[in-house]
Motif scaffolding. Structure first.
Motif, PDB file in Angstrom:
ATOM      1  N   GLY A 111       0.817  -1.210   0.000  1.00  0.00           N
ATOM      2  CA  GLY A 111       0.000   0.000   0.000  1.00  0.00           C
ATOM      3  C   GLY A 111       0.851   1.260   0.000  1.00  0.00           C
ATOM      4  O   GLY A 111       0.633   2.145   0.832  1.00  0.00           O
ATOM      5  N   GLY A 152      -1.195   4.521  -0.454  1.00  0.00           N
ATOM      6  CA  GLY A 152      -1.937   4.895   0.753  1.00  0.00           C
ATOM      7  C   GLY A 152      -1.027   5.442   1.834  1.00  0.00           C
ATOM      8  O   GLY A 152      -1.360   6.418   2.521  1.00  0.00           O
ATOM      9  N   ARG A 153       0.152   4.835   1.992  1.00  0.00           N
ATOM     10  CA  ARG A 153       1.107   5.327   2.993  1.00  0.00           C
ATOM     11  C   ARG A 153       1.651   6.701   2.604  1.00  0.00           C
ATOM     12  O   ARG A 153       1.852   7.555   3.467  1.00  0.00           O
ATOM     13  N   ALA A 211      -1.058   9.222   3.305  1.00  0.00           N
ATOM     14  CA  ALA A 211      -1.169   9.422   4.750  1.00  0.00           C
ATOM     15  C   ALA A 211      -0.022  10.283   5.269  1.00  0.00           C
ATOM     16  O   ALA A 211      -0.226  11.144   6.137  1.00  0.00           O
ATOM     17  N   MET A 269      -6.236  11.344  11.499  1.00  0.00           N
ATOM     18  CA  MET A 269      -6.735  10.530  10.395  1.00  0.00           C
ATOM     19  C   MET A 269      -5.590   9.874   9.626  1.00  0.00           C
ATOM     20  O   MET A 269      -5.705   8.739   9.162  1.00  0.00           O
ATOM     21  N   ALA A 270      -4.459  10.589   9.494  1.00  0.00           N
ATOM     22  CA  ALA A 270      -3.297  10.002   8.822  1.00  0.00           C
ATOM     23  C   ALA A 270      -2.760   8.824   9.626  1.00  0.00           C
ATOM     24  O   ALA A 270      -2.407   7.780   9.066  1.00  0.00           O
ATOM     25  N   GLN A 272      -4.484   6.958  11.660  1.00  0.00           N
ATOM     26  CA  GLN A 272      -5.462   5.877  11.555  1.00  0.00           C
ATOM     27  C   GLN A 272      -5.330   5.155  10.213  1.00  0.00           C
ATOM     28  O   GLN A 272      -5.461   3.925  10.146  1.00  0.00           O
ATOM     29  N   THR A 273      -5.040   5.898   9.159  1.00  0.00           N
ATOM     30  CA  THR A 273      -4.846   5.278   7.851  1.00  0.00           C
ATOM     31  C   THR A 273      -3.625   4.367   7.862  1.00  0.00           C
ATOM     32  O   THR A 273      -3.670   3.236   7.363  1.00  0.00           O
ATOM     33  N   ARG A 274      -2.531   4.844   8.449  1.00  0.00           N
ATOM     34  CA  ARG A 274      -1.330   3.997   8.540  1.00  0.00           C
ATOM     35  C   ARG A 274      -1.603   2.761   9.382  1.00  0.00           C
ATOM     36  O   ARG A 274      -1.128   1.660   9.058  1.00  0.00           O
ATOM     37  N   ALA A 307      -4.474   1.208   9.754  1.00  0.00           N
ATOM     38  CA  ALA A 307      -5.311   0.291   8.982  1.00  0.00           C
ATOM     39  C   ALA A 307      -4.474  -0.463   7.944  1.00  0.00           C
ATOM     40  O   ALA A 307      -4.655  -1.671   7.743  1.00  0.00           O
ATOM     41  N   LEU A 308      -3.543   0.227   7.300  1.00  0.00           N
ATOM     42  CA  LEU A 308      -2.678  -0.435   6.326  1.00  0.00           C
ATOM     43  C   LEU A 308      -1.746  -1.440   7.008  1.00  0.00           C
ATOM     44  O   LEU A 308      -1.510  -2.531   6.487  1.00  0.00           O
TER      45      LEU A 308
END
Length: 157
Positions: free
Chosen positions: A8, A11-12, A15, A77-78, A80-82, A84-85
């Motif tokens: 990802g 996505g990373r 983020a 939020m960043a 949280q995205t990391r 989740a990945l």
């Protein structure tokens, strides 16, 4: 776990950019809050009135504090995205480890031995009958059963 890799990349990267932008917004918000608290006027709104009171200073600082909170929300939020990945990557790794460790032979069915009657178990008394037997529905009028008051919409008589 030598073969573990993070996936990802897009996505990373997004983020990380969001986190940097969030920290920049936090810094701008804190500067605005400091300027508002010192001058008593919202920056960009013109010169403050002479002798701005404490309420005007707090109100002017509140705008900067709100902007700083928005920046902190972006940082959160960043993160949280990391997370989740990372969770997806670790779950994928656990699944591959589980698949590699599975035994190819089918498991033998587990059969429990037949229970042997125990002589001491015969002294258990039987369950007593219910202390309050259920009442059969009675009929108000011929052909119509009376509903129990708990289940009716009208109050009991």
């Amino acid at each position: 776990m030598a073969e573990f890799r993070k996936t990802g990349r897009v996505g990373r990267t997004v983020a990380a950019i969001l986190a940097y932008a969030g920290w920049a917004v936090v810094a701008v918000g804190l500067l605005l809050a400091l300027a508002g608290a010192l001058t008593g006027a919202t920056p960009g709104a013109g010169a403050p009135a002479a002798g701005a009171g404490p309420i005007a200073r707090v109100a002017a600082a509140a705008l900067g504090a709100g902007i700083a909170l928005i920046g902190l929300f972006a940082v959160m939020m960043a993160a949280q995205t990391r997370a989740a990945l990372d969770t997806a990557d670790l779950t994928r790794e656990l699944l591959s480890l589980t698949r590699r460790r599975q035994d190819p032979r089918p498991a033998a069915p587990v059969v429990s031995p037949k229970p042997v009657p125990d002589a001491a178990a015969d002294d258990v008394p039987p369950m007593p009958p219910s202390p309050r037997p259920r009442l059969a529905a009675t009929e108000d009028k011929p052909g119509r059963k009376r509903v129990h008051p708990i289940f009716s919409a009208r109050p009991p008589k």
